[in-house]
Design an enzyme around this catalytic site. Sequence first.
Site, PDB file in Angstrom:
ATOM      1  N   LYS A 253       0.774  -1.220  -0.010  1.00 17.30           N
ATOM      2  CA  LYS A 253      -0.048  -0.014  -0.017  1.00 17.30           C
ATOM      3  C   LYS A 253       0.933   1.317   0.008  1.00 17.30           C
ATOM      4  CE  LYS A 253      -4.202  -1.902   1.907  1.00 17.30           C
ATOM      5  NZ  LYS A 253      -4.421  -2.427   2.998  1.00 17.30           N
ATOM      6  N   ARG A 254       2.091   1.079   0.376  1.00 14.24           N
ATOM      7  CA  ARG A 254       2.849   2.434   0.558  1.00 14.24           C
ATOM      8  C   ARG A 254       3.495   2.931  -0.784  1.00 14.24           C
ATOM      9  NH1 ARG A 254       7.256   0.252   3.962  1.00 14.24           N
ATOM     10  NH2 ARG A 254       5.582  -1.190   4.741  1.00 14.24           N
TER      11      ARG A 254
END
Length: 502
Positions: A253-254
């Site tokens: 997700k980063r």
Amino acid sequence: MKVRVRFAPSPTGLLHIGGARSALFNYLYAAGSGGGLVLRSEDTDRERSRVEYEESIADALDWLGIAWQEGLRVGGECAPYRQSERLEVYQRYVEKMAAQGYVYECFCSEEELEAERQELMARGELPRYLGRCAGLTPEEKQDKRDQGMIPSLRFQVRPGDPVVIEDQVRGEVVFDREGIGDFIIVKSDGLPTYNFAVVVDDLEMNITHVIRGEEHLSNTPRQVLIFEALDETPPQFAHISLILNDHGKKMTKRDGDTAVADYREKGYLPEALINFVGLLGWSPPGEKEILTIDELIELFSLERVSKAPAVFDKNKLDFFNAHYIRECSGERLAELIFPFIRTKLAEQEDLSQKDFLQGSFSGEGVAGGQIPSPWLIAFAETIQEKIKTLAEARDFVDVLCGPHVGDLDEEAREVLRGSAVGVVREAFRSRLEGVSELDGVRVKSILKQLGKDLGLKGKDIFMPLRVSVTGQMHGPDLDRVFALLGVENILARMGETEKYLS
Ligand code: GLU
């Protein structure tokens, strides 16, 4: 045998790019071989599973155009398709395996298990369960029960030859039985574990091919052992590679957007995502990379799925999206961009009394099924070549609507200091007088005549007028821009930029 594949997400989050790729490859494989796709919800993680996620995953698949013939929402012969509703089925299989002596109760606590893991790792061995509870006597078990302990059920891994998996992507993969350790099949809350439920369901649902992410490869020997214990043949396995970010790390997700819904919200077209995701770890025979879902069905094969990790290249996705935007008819593009610009359009004032929304849609976007207004279609066609995502259409609303120009940057101001600017503007203004309807053809002829009369080249006419009216150095074709704005707005904007003339 008819091909039957499944997509079996755990509804613990949104559908991510990796999941979408597994779903797509299964879909392509099924569709290309006249088989069927089953959608099953693996919701045995009580804490993390949510029906809302299940819905959003199904919605995302629908939006992408990945259709399933059986499973959630559509039902079918093997219903129910939600694991939490299939507990009796798993119980039957527990009994079957227990009768063969494959199952025992385990009372170990999380702390005990963790201590064992640590100890093994300290010795440089593979962490695994060493079978402490395998030999408990009935009295010992009763004793633990009396203390309020609730057992989980473990599958006993018997000694034997290594487990060999003929993976359709990775080739032969071999696992030693000793490294596996007896594993839990039913948790103390009574729910089956993934490794157990997945086998029962793949069996009961007559799944012929399991196509899924590489992260499940290490689970596969456990699943094969259960098939063996049940005296059944496992399906064919195909494990597709991880998706890496452009730094060569696993995508998380980063790295920004990973959910399909994020891309939908940003204005990516489903066909662009399908095309892009289809090429994550699979390559078509031949050079052509722009492929529709039907072409993908025709060309897809597991042989061309790569063992090497796929790299997520956002620029490539943008390239595909821009391509599919250019392919749209004006009407479709108008429908697609409308939800993105609706709010901003509603805020616009307009001197020519255009009602941007009138005749467009009922306010429910495309769902109303109404035909977009001619103005909206013209707007869409004007920006069609300029946008990579539908959301970028928003940036054009201020430029193409209303009587105001906004601030000019230094470069644009410089243009308006040119010596011929005043003359060009005056000549243009006078030609607009008495014109009520401005269309592209009209604008073109006015500009052409202007050049002739003043003895100036195209650029010397276009630049001052573009900056005078839009405040910008670049943008869509001027004839389209001016036609969209209409005479009143153009004159008002020229009034606003008057102050920059030297
Ligand atoms: N429920 C698993 C997941 O979401 C599916 C694994 C499989 O396809 O067997 O990762």
